[in-house]
Design an enzyme around this catalytic site. Structure first.
Site, PDB file in Angstrom:
ATOM      1  N   ASP A 158      -2.767   8.698   7.452  1.00  0.00           N
ATOM      2  CA  ASP A 158      -3.723   7.857   8.174  1.00  0.00           C
ATOM      3  C   ASP A 158      -2.988   7.052   9.241  1.00  0.00           C
ATOM      4  O   ASP A 158      -1.955   7.485   9.739  1.00  0.00           O
ATOM      5  CB  ASP A 158      -4.523   6.970   7.203  1.00  0.00           C
ATOM      6  CG  ASP A 158      -3.647   5.965   6.466  1.00  0.00           C
ATOM      7  OD1 ASP A 158      -2.447   5.841   6.793  1.00  0.00           O
ATOM      8  OD2 ASP A 158      -4.161   5.283   5.556  1.00  0.00           O
ATOM      9  N   SER A 203       0.804  -1.223   0.000  1.00  0.00           N
ATOM     10  CA  SER A 203       0.000   0.000   0.000  1.00  0.00           C
ATOM     11  C   SER A 203       0.838   1.274   0.000  1.00  0.00           C
ATOM     12  O   SER A 203       0.318   2.351  -0.307  1.00  0.00           O
ATOM     13  CB  SER A 203      -0.945   0.007   1.205  1.00  0.00           C
ATOM     14  OG  SER A 203      -0.226  -0.107   2.415  1.00  0.00           O
ATOM     15  N   HIS A 209       0.173   5.308   6.810  1.00  0.00           N
ATOM     16  CA  HIS A 209       0.721   5.750   5.538  1.00  0.00           C
ATOM     17  C   HIS A 209       1.099   7.221   5.563  1.00  0.00           C
ATOM     18  O   HIS A 209       0.369   8.040   6.124  1.00  0.00           O
ATOM     19  CB  HIS A 209      -0.306   5.487   4.424  1.00  0.00           C
ATOM     20  CG  HIS A 209      -0.719   4.064   4.333  1.00  0.00           C
ATOM     21  ND1 HIS A 209      -1.914   3.605   4.856  1.00  0.00           N
ATOM     22  CD2 HIS A 209      -0.108   2.980   3.801  1.00  0.00           C
ATOM     23  CE1 HIS A 209      -2.017   2.295   4.642  1.00  0.00           C
ATOM     24  NE2 HIS A 209      -0.931   1.894   4.005  1.00  0.00           N
TER      25      HIS A 209
END
Length: 354
Positions: free
Chosen positions: A319, A42, A322
């Site tokens: 977040d 991610s 990340h």
């Protein structure tokens, strides 16, 4: 983002890639590298997970709030590390492989992004569906064998193209957070942290060799950062917050051993070159002097109750785990031309023959 908007966005990238290809073909001195191919999780996913059955998606507000206010599937408010490196290379941002229609994939000749959120080095690492590293390499194989030859007709030119492209791998954190720590009784998870790191690195090396065998020669491989310093892992009290050093020390073995493993590969694989991106130690430098890098908040998530903070540039994290685009810019610029993050040399030196 509406489906029609997503299709328009992907097609516009394809057109941009074709125009860049033609421009560089006419002016070869402008070309820094032929293409950028991205593998990972991610941290660099550009939207592949939008097309998978998983909760690990970033295709809704507030993700992408600073990416033309489009939630493309990037786990950030804006661009990822891979996007920003592509821009520094004068390349279009590599589109997500699953976001490009099959009939158009042969037209994408400036790089593709195969990265997938929640995946890792191991096939057993995942939350819901994701593209394992094996699956990502399978798709890259299809790119090399089926798609690229339709645009690059000479085998010699294709070989030269692949050798002069850059390959970015940002992966491994989930093999700890979604595997080793989460399922201590899982296969190989009974190993001590040092042995587990050795196992992961052997698995990573075998997959890098497969990418090399397809024609890749120039690699940027990220270490695993200090997971214990992410907002989801930070130890908080009413008066303080600090990294979870127990987690960091277990992950540290991997980050310390990766450069040695890459040096071994460079010795084994002729004409290969490897850079390791030392985010483990560089993140410490940022935390020690956050104001020097423009940050006020290094442990807190910018997003609270699905609402983003007003000034994203003041936050290291967007977040729970990340980074913000501001953080990604620092890393991309430092790895591209600096001396403190990417070792033994930066990307500029790598692509210009060290």
């Amino acid at each position: 983002m509406e489906k029609s908007s997503k299709i328009f966005w992907v097609i516009s990238i394809i057109i941009t890639q074709q125009l860049a290809f033609l421009a560089n073909a006419s002016h070869p001195r402008k070309r820094i590298v032929a293409a950028l191919y991205v593998f990972g999780d991610s941290t660099v996913d550009a939207g592949n997970n939008n097309n998978l059955n998983t909760l690990a998606k970033a295709n809704a507000f507030p993700y992408g709030i600073d990416f033309n206010n489009c939630s493309t599937g990037r786990f950030s408010n804006g661009k990822t590390l891979a996007d920003l490196i592509a821009i520094r290379l004068s390349l279009p941002m590599p589109p997500p492989y699953l976001g490009v229609p099959k009939s158009k994939r042969h037209q994408v000749i400036r790089g593709i992004n195969y990265a997938s959120g929640s995946c890792g080095i191991l096939n057993s690492t995942r939350t819901g569906d994701c593209l394992s590293l094996d699956k990502q390499i399978e798709y890259f194989t299809s790119t090399v064998v089926n798609d690229l030859p339709r645009s690059i007709h000479s085998k010699t030119k294709l070989r030269h193209y692949l050798a002069n492209s850059l390959y970015l791998l940002s992966i491994g954190s989930n093999d700890y957070m979604l595997n080793y720590f989460k399922y201590p009784n899982g296969t190989n998870n009974n190993l001590n942290p040092e042995k587990y790191a050795d196992y992961l690195l052997e698995q990573l090396a075998s997959r890098i060799k497969r990418i090399y065998d397809l024609g890749a020669r120039k690699f940027v491989v990220s270490r695993i950062g200090e997971i214990g310093c992410t907002p989801t892992c930070v130890i908080r009290t009413p008066y303080s917050q600090k990294c979870n050093e127990d987690i960091n020390q277990k992950v540290k073995h991997y980050s310390e051993k990766l450069p040695v493993k890459l040096q071994e590969l460079q010795t084994q694989l002729s004409h290969s070159h490897f850079i390791n991106l030392d985010n483990y130690n560089f993140s410490q430098k940022i935390r020690n002097s956050p104001e020097k890098f423009g940050f006020k908040y290094i442990f807190d998530s910018c997003v609270q109750r699905r609402k983003p903070c007003a000034n994203r540039n003041e936050y290291y994290f967007f977040d729970f785990a990340h980074p913000t685009e501001a953080t990604n810019k620092i890393y991309a610029n430092e790895c591209f031309s600096g001396t403190q993050l990417c070792l033994p040399y930066n990307i500029l030196k790598l692509i210009h023959g060290n």
